[in-house]
Design an enzyme around this catalytic site. Sequence first.
Site, mmCIF file in Angstrom:
data_model
loop_
_atom_site.group_PDB
_atom_site.id
_atom_site.type_symbol
_atom_site.label_atom_id
_atom_site.label_comp_id
_atom_site.label_asym_id
_atom_site.label_seq_id
_atom_site.Cartn_x
_atom_site.Cartn_y
_atom_site.Cartn_z
ATOM 1 N N MET A 39 6.418 1.451 -3.557
ATOM 2 C CA MET A 39 7.156 1.232 -2.313
ATOM 3 C C MET A 39 8.647 1.146 -2.605
ATOM 4 S SD MET A 39 7.291 0.906 0.902
ATOM 5 C CE MET A 39 8.729 0.546 1.912
ATOM 6 N N HIS A 49 10.116 9.884 -6.783
ATOM 7 C CA HIS A 49 9.799 9.837 -5.348
ATOM 8 C C HIS A 49 10.452 8.607 -4.711
ATOM 9 C CE1 HIS A 49 6.938 10.295 -1.818
ATOM 10 N NE2 HIS A 49 7.275 9.020 -1.714
ATOM 11 N N GLU A 50 10.234 7.446 -5.326
ATOM 12 C CA GLU A 50 10.779 6.220 -4.748
ATOM 13 C C GLU A 50 12.302 6.190 -4.847
ATOM 14 O OE1 GLU A 50 8.690 4.621 -3.054
ATOM 15 O OE2 GLU A 50 6.947 5.621 -3.908
ATOM 16 N N HIS A 64 13.943 7.980 -2.009
ATOM 17 C CA HIS A 64 13.966 7.156 -0.799
ATOM 18 C C HIS A 64 15.194 6.251 -0.723
ATOM 19 C CE1 HIS A 64 10.248 7.990 1.219
ATOM 20 N NE2 HIS A 64 9.471 7.637 0.212
#
Length: 881
Positions: free
Chosen positions: A293, A326-327, A330
């Site tokens: 996350m 990926h994180e 973000h």
Amino acid sequence: MKSLAPRALALTIASLFIASAPVAHAGAPRPDNAWLAQADAEARSARVSNVSYVLDFRLTGEESFSGRTAMHFDLKDAGEPLTIDLNKAELGEVTANGRAVKPAYNQAFLTIAAADLKPGRNEIVINYTRKHSTNGEGLHRMVDPVDKRVYTYSHFEPAAANQMFPSFDQPDLKATYQLNVTAPADWTVVSTTRESSVKDVAGGKLWTFPVSKKLSTYNFSMHAGPYKVWEDNSAKYPMRLFARQSVAAQVDAADWFAITRQGLAWFDDYFGIPYQYAKYDQLLVPDFLYGAMENAGAVTFAERGFLFKEKMSAAQRHTLARVIMHEMAHQWFGDLVTMKWWNGLWLNESFASFMGTLATAEATEFKNAWQYFYSQGKAEAYVQDQQVTTHPIEVPVPTTANAFDNIDAITYSKGASTLKQLRHLLGEEVFRKGVHNYLVKYSWQNAKLEDFIGSLGEAAGRDLSQWTRDWLYQPGVNTIAADYSCKGGKIASFSLKQTAGAQYPVLREQRVQVGLFRDAGKELALDRKLAVTYKGASTEVPELKGAACPAMVYPNYEDWGFVKARLDKRSFATARGSVSKVHDPMLRTMLWHSMWDGVRDGGLPLNEFLQTVLNNVGAEQDYALLGDVLGKAQQGMAYLRNMSPKGAYTMKMAQAFEKLSWQSVLAAQDDNFRRRWLAFYVGQASSKDALARLEGLLQNKGVPAGVTIGQDLRWTILRQLSHQNHAGVEAMIEAETKRDNSDSGQSAALAATVVRPDPKVKAEWLARIDDLQTKVPFSRIRVAMENLYPAGQAGLSDQTASQRLEKLAALDKAAGPIYMRSYSVNMLPANCTAESVQRLAQAAERQQAALSNGTRRALLVAHQEDARCVAIRKAMTVPLG
């Protein structure tokens, strides 16, 4: 065989996109439930702005925590009440603008009366206590079974900040956060910012954090516990890594820091905007619901995905790199610029999937990252885009209850593939410029899809509205095929034919590469590749006239397009017979997928596919592709075991794979290949000799040279022995639990226990799964769900199948989405028989109106895939025996 009637099926699919909550309107009271409707969120954000929070927490390690939240905000008007989200708390004193008030509270939100508000600046102060969450949301608490230390961490996506503190829990009310935490003296507290002071106080230490930058509630975080901390200052920004003390020995911090350093430098350069959060923390946390996350400046990762008791394999290291990237993507796209509402979550995840793969390929050692993306993500997106539950990439999200209804491979991998395709269509630098302009223009703000597409279109000087309509608002996958003729050894005509399914007939524009191949004896060699932009039903390719007549044409060479490539008859035959002669691993990957598509679509018998695997996979020298092909073989064997677990053909193929994989273990010169083959061998072992060998490996007998029987592998072996009901396995599991009493060891012991084909064990754990008041942690319940009914145990599954389906609607209503996401994937009885297909069809027709969107989707997919298994069985050209 009975299946869903066409009208019933159409109604079922349509209902997936219908709002499941009343539509609010200006001035209407907010519905008295736990979910926030988009209309209510829009009404609130029209009134509220300039939000800031001062958050005070007292953490003791006990089951509950206490908090004090001071909310400051500008209010446009004070003519109506205002709601504040707070889940299942015990309220203490509440003040509004300095006066004690008694707001209405329904355990989901407080309602502040209009009389207690004023136009302009307001302050609401809420004191409360709340139990820690134990399901991975809110402020989760875990007690380490090894040393009894307590760890906490927060997780708020999609809308769970209100499970930790009172807030306007919606993405378009960004705010600043000033955090103060009193925690036990041996704890470390981590948040978006680095602490400004740590002082000794009664009850432990007081951690004070400076005011953060503006963030949506779901991007803020707070984590606290006696974590082990690693630090590294070799990058432009200071980096830290955290893990529980009892698992610290499993962490290779150098790997984490190296990948993170590479990513931070690459993203700074690519976006042209420096990283905004001053420090980069990453935490390995237990019981995590997802892979990771993107909390701003404090990213969390699931232990079970990234902690290993042996040295990480190349595949595991690639996954680590890809998820870190990926994180990290973000931090710009999601945290710096954030979607306005949850219908934009797909773009958030698609962009991070695309950029994470691009960064992995360009900034790390894993130059084959796009090959992994194809086999691990895009292939599943093709599958889901052909299911009855396919959906547009962009879909309405009426309430926060629906935020994750359509978060799947279409959201992540098809969305990422459309962005990859758009980059090819517009050009790499044009795409990059459009992204940079978007991030600059909307920094610290919320944006919509049209803002992002508009920035790309402006950079390209092109109207992308038709592209947007075709790709983002229309479901389904197209198929392209090369239609060509040859004369005198030369191509006389060549065109690309595009088709679409009858239900979703849209034909799209995209840019692909066509590859022409010749048989050069020992290799299938590329003769020519040509970039082609096609649209409509047929696109002529005159540039290929006069080229040598090919042995094989691949119309999506190097995987530019999101499209199924249907090989012409000659090319398909060449692919099956010569796949090992293709030197390009990416093309080999796509050819194997085309063959697997043939199995699932009914064009290639499963037995012929499995024989092709046996004939070719032993010679495979690409590590990533080996894993992909073995994974497809494993799926094929799972089909066989569901069709006929003890059938002669099933046993014959199992023994053939046992023999091949053990020989490959012995012959492998590379540790990564050896471990991959051994894992496959363990998963396929079912013969008496193979199971005896596995038991021997546990006793360090017959261990091949170069093989280490580490703790993770020991548990994998025990699970397989239990799955096959090997004599004495119960005692082996008990002994291994004493040897490894860690959290992961207890989960592995549970998996090995529930997988055993024992009706008593199944009944006991099914009862615990169904008991929503159980004291068993949800992380263990999830493990039980995942292992209760594996392939080959259809008979045991049948014993409770009707019972599970009968109570599905009631369970769905009572359990909630976190529980049902695991239940609906693992516990719906699909057993590859006509009776099973009919049973699922009847359940779907009978219960569809009573089910949540997510569970209804899962039920429809289970029915469709069960019917597919029956069709694959009928297509086989050998008797099962």
